[in-house]
Design an enzyme around this catalytic site. Structure first.
Site, short mmCIF file in Angstrom:
data_model
loop_
_atom_site.label_atom_id
_atom_site.label_comp_id
_atom_site.label_asym_id
_atom_site.label_seq_id
_atom_site.Cartn_x
_atom_site.Cartn_y
_atom_site.Cartn_z
N CYS A 115 -34.59 20.79 -22.45
CA CYS A 115 -33.21 20.86 -23.08
C CYS A 115 -33.18 21.99 -24.34
CB CYS A 115 -33.23 19.40 -23.74
SG CYS A 115 -33.39 18.25 -22.31
N HIS A 255 -28.19 18.99 -28.87
CA HIS A 255 -28.38 18.80 -27.34
C HIS A 255 -27.89 17.32 -27.13
CE1 HIS A 255 -30.24 17.63 -23.50
NE2 HIS A 255 -30.97 16.95 -24.26
N ASN A 285 -26.51 13.80 -20.02
CA ASN A 285 -27.70 14.88 -20.70
C ASN A 285 -27.83 15.90 -19.43
OD1 ASN A 285 -29.98 16.34 -21.17
ND2 ASN A 285 -31.20 14.31 -21.65
O1 UT7 Z 1 -32.87 15.21 -22.68
C1 UT7 Z 1 -34.25 15.33 -23.45
C2 UT7 Z 1 -34.41 14.33 -24.53
N1 UT7 Z 1 -34.19 12.83 -24.04
C3 UT7 Z 1 -33.91 11.91 -24.60
O2 UT7 Z 1 -33.73 12.26 -25.98
C4 UT7 Z 1 -33.81 10.48 -24.42
C5 UT7 Z 1 -34.51 9.69 -25.43
N2 UT7 Z 1 -34.51 8.25 -25.32
C6 UT7 Z 1 -33.33 7.51 -25.18
O3 UT7 Z 1 -32.25 8.02 -25.34
C7 UT7 Z 1 -33.51 6.07 -25.01
O4 UT7 Z 1 -34.95 5.65 -25.28
C8 UT7 Z 1 -32.89 5.44 -23.55
C9 UT7 Z 1 -31.28 5.51 -23.79
C10 UT7 Z 1 -33.46 6.35 -22.70
C11 UT7 Z 1 -33.51 3.93 -23.58
O5 UT7 Z 1 -32.81 3.25 -24.49
P1 UT7 Z 1 -33.71 2.40 -25.54
O6 UT7 Z 1 -32.76 1.60 -26.46
O7 UT7 Z 1 -34.90 3.00 -25.74
O8 UT7 Z 1 -34.07 1.10 -24.19
P2 UT7 Z 1 -35.53 0.84 -23.72
O9 UT7 Z 1 -36.03 1.79 -23.01
O10 UT7 Z 1 -36.19 0.20 -24.57
O11 UT7 Z 1 -35.12 -0.36 -22.51
C12 UT7 Z 1 -34.51 -1.70 -23.26
C13 UT7 Z 1 -34.23 -2.35 -22.09
C14 UT7 Z 1 -35.47 -2.73 -20.96
O12 UT7 Z 1 -35.43 -3.92 -20.61
P3 UT7 Z 1 -36.42 -5.11 -21.02
O13 UT7 Z 1 -37.87 -4.36 -20.89
O14 UT7 Z 1 -35.92 -5.27 -22.57
O15 UT7 Z 1 -36.08 -6.38 -20.40
C15 UT7 Z 1 -34.82 -1.88 -19.98
O16 UT7 Z 1 -35.58 -2.28 -18.74
O17 UT7 Z 1 -33.25 -2.05 -21.07
C16 UT7 Z 1 -33.48 -1.71 -19.94
N3 UT7 Z 1 -33.03 -0.50 -19.22
C17 UT7 Z 1 -31.70 -0.87 -18.53
N4 UT7 Z 1 -30.94 -1.72 -18.55
C18 UT7 Z 1 -29.87 -1.61 -17.82
C19 UT7 Z 1 -33.50 0.58 -19.27
N5 UT7 Z 1 -32.28 1.18 -18.49
C20 UT7 Z 1 -31.42 0.44 -17.99
C21 UT7 Z 1 -30.09 0.76 -17.60
N6 UT7 Z 1 -29.29 -0.44 -17.24
N7 UT7 Z 1 -29.94 1.88 -16.86
#
Ligand code: UT7
Length: 330
Positions: A115, A255, A285
């Site tokens: 990215c 980004h 993204n």
């Molecule tokens: O381009 C390269 C750079 N990339 C980035 O900058 C991405 C950086 N990371 C992020 O933007 C965020 O970490 C995400 C958007 C990927 C995830 O958000 P988060 O607030 O960090 O969520 P998490 O990974 O901690 O997941 C929270 C919960 C989990 O469930 P439990 O374990 O709390 O029950 C996940 O399983 O959300 C769940 N989850 C979803 N639920 C519904 C993860 N993906 C999804 C989904 N729909 N698509």
């Protein structure tokens, strides 16, 4: 040797027609529009059609950039394609773009910095033009991520989209153009964001296909923690190198990964959110294409004018981060 003054003289963007909304994802995996919107800001993204590869998107953006810059394709003497999703593992995408647009006088190379790739590629182009090695360089950020994510993995598949942005980089008048930049990296050996298999470390095999490790995998929170520091750090480093302060900036093109990351950077940098251009709600993204897609859209809307000081800042797999400060020249 006096270095030439370098800038962008035209930009072009392309996104595929197919719109994939959050509601479309609700039908195929366990997710919701509400989760995706509130956690990321993304509402929809574009997916390439079956017959489109990264070079096809790149070529469309390139043709528009040439037109907008008023440059003929024969004048291009170098093509740099930033991509994390090349057409092939071996044979660079830039060579295929060369053929697609008929850039018969151009060298061609790919840059792999995920990215941050667009900013890395612009910086390399600046060096080549400033030193007189090249005169007119086509820099492209292009991705078909929809084919590289696991459509069964809700942690990743809802985040990414396809698109391309191209810029024509050449000499510009004194006082304008690319002023300063910062290129950074922090090796991520844990694999917070990578495609684990399909390369030389773990070649494609039946086992790989069964465990689906030929698709992108991400530890979202690890990357999030890196991103909220990397975006302000890269921007500040580039500003400092140019002798500027955060308040001097007219607009930031970050980004487009997650609106929460950008909001956090806005606070850390003390630059108001109104100065950050966001279009991730429409495209998700798009990795190396995202910064150019945002800048191209802002230019079309007349939001960037000659003399404006803008920052382009990327962060992503590698881990890499990079920022460029430009005094806009047209
Ligand atoms: O381009 C390269 C750079 N990339 C980035 O900058 C991405 C950086 N990371 C992020 O933007 C965020 O970490 C995400 C958007 C990927 C995830 O958000 P988060 O607030 O960090 O969520 P998490 O990974 O901690 O997941 C929270 C919960 C989990 O469930 P439990 O374990 O709390 O029950 C996940 O399983 O959300 C769940 N989850 C979803 N639920 C519904 C993860 N993906 C999804 C989904 N729909 N698509």
């Amino acid at each position: 040797m006096k270095l030439k003054n370098v800038g962008i003289i035209g930009l072009g963007t392309y996104v595929p027609e197919k719109v994939m909304t959050n509601f479309d994802f609700e039908k195929i995996i366990d997710t919701s529009d509400e989760w995706i919107r509130t956690r990321t800001g993304i509402e929809e993204r574009r997916f390439a059609s079956e017959d489109q590869a990264t070079s096809d998107l790149a070529a469309e953006a390139a043709k528009k950039a040439l037109k907008n810059a008023g440059v003929s394709v024969e004048e291009i003497d170098m093509i740099i394609v930033a991509t994390a999703t090349p057409d092939y593992n071996l044979q660079n995408t830039a060579c295929i773009v060369q053929e697609l647009i008929g850039a018969v006088n151009a060298g061609a190379v790919d840059v792999s910095a995920a990215c941050s790739g667009f900013v890395y590629a612009l910086t390399m182009a600046k060096g080549l033009v400033a030193s007189g090695i090249n005169k007119k360089i086509l820099v492209i950020g292009a991705e078909v991520l929809s084919r590289c994510v696991d459509m069964q993995d809700r942690n990743t598949c809802v985040l990414f989209g396809d698109g391309a942005a191209a810029a024509i980089v050449t000499e510009v008048e004194e006082g304008y153009g690319m002023v300063s930049q910062f290129l950074g990296a922090e090796a991520d050996l844990k694999g917070s964001l990578r495609t684990p298999a399909g390369g030389t470390r773990k070649p494609l095999s039946q086992e790989v296909l069964d465990e689906r490790s030929n698709f992108i995998q991400m530890k979202g929170q690890d990357v999030f923690k890196f991103a909220v520091k990397a975006l302000p750090k890269a921007t500040l480093e580039a500003l400092e190198q140019g002798g500027f302060k955060a308040e001097d900036i007219d607009m930031v093109f970050p980004h487009q990964a997650n609106s929460r990351i950008i909001e956090s950077a806005s606070k850390r940098l003390n630059i108001p959110m109104e100065k950050f251009y966001l279009n991730l709600n429409k495209y998700g993204n798009t990795s190396s294409a995202s910064i150019g897609l945002a800048l191209g859209e802002a230019l079309e809307k007349g939001l960037v004018k000659k003399g404006d000081l803008i920052a382009l800042t990327g962060f992503g797999a590698g881990l890499t981060y990079a920022s460029m400060i430009i005094r806009w020249s047209y």
